[in-house]
Design an enzyme around this catalytic site. Structure first.
Site, mmCIF file in Angstrom:
data_model
loop_
_atom_site.group_PDB
_atom_site.id
_atom_site.type_symbol
_atom_site.label_atom_id
_atom_site.label_comp_id
_atom_site.label_asym_id
_atom_site.label_seq_id
_atom_site.Cartn_x
_atom_site.Cartn_y
_atom_site.Cartn_z
ATOM 1 N N LYS A 54 0.832 -1.210 0.000
ATOM 2 C CA LYS A 54 0.000 0.000 0.000
ATOM 3 C C LYS A 54 0.866 1.259 0.000
ATOM 4 O O LYS A 54 0.488 2.275 -0.588
ATOM 5 C CB LYS A 54 -0.939 -0.004 1.198
ATOM 6 C CG LYS A 54 -2.025 -1.063 1.083
ATOM 7 C CD LYS A 54 -2.860 -1.141 2.348
ATOM 8 C CE LYS A 54 -3.888 -2.255 2.245
ATOM 9 N NZ LYS A 54 -4.683 -2.380 3.478
ATOM 10 N N HIS A 102 0.533 -5.866 17.879
ATOM 11 C CA HIS A 102 -0.671 -6.693 17.928
ATOM 12 C C HIS A 102 -1.277 -6.630 19.321
ATOM 13 O O HIS A 102 -0.568 -6.557 20.331
ATOM 14 C CB HIS A 102 -0.423 -8.141 17.504
ATOM 15 C CG HIS A 102 0.905 -8.704 17.869
ATOM 16 N ND1 HIS A 102 1.218 -9.124 19.120
ATOM 17 C CD2 HIS A 102 2.007 -8.907 17.116
ATOM 18 C CE1 HIS A 102 2.454 -9.579 19.143
ATOM 19 N NE2 HIS A 102 2.958 -9.450 17.944
#
Length: 116
Positions: A54, A102
């Site tokens: 991206k 995370h």
């Protein structure tokens, strides 16, 4: 150029449970697979590669695939990222930086590319 991605740890875990090592081989090289000790790490690597693509403005596809992006760990355990030479050349990338985190069942990665 900046890219970000979020990935469900459970999705990567189920993919591995269903397909085994072949699931990891789809998006990781052998050295990256050696670094995977738990599903959170695998999900973080998936998110990192998606974020990296991206940051190029392409997403994963013909211009940049999962195996065109390599993740490793630095001396202090920090994540490092590198594109294959053909990708670095095509997009004029001088340096790339990666952060992975995370929590609560999700992995998030941010990639910053510095251009020449």
């Amino acid at each position: 150029m900046i890219g970000i991605d979020i990935t469900s740890v459970e999705r990567i875990k189920k993919m591995y449970e269903k397909f085994g090592l072949k699931a990891y081989e789809k998006f990781l090289n052998p050295k990256e697979i050696e670094l995977i000790k738990k599903p959170e790490t695998a999900a973080g690597f998936w998110a990192a590669k998606e974020a990296a693509s991206k940051a190029l403005g392409t997403g994963i596809g013909a211009s940049c695939g999962f195996h065109d992006i390599k993740i490793s760990k630095g001396e202090l355990g920090n994540p490092k990222i590198k594109y294959r030479k053909k990708v670095r050349k095509a997009f004029g990338i001088k340096n790339s930086y990666l952060s992975i985190t995370h929590d609560s069942g999700f992995a998030i990665a941010v990639v910053v590319n510095v251009l020449k």
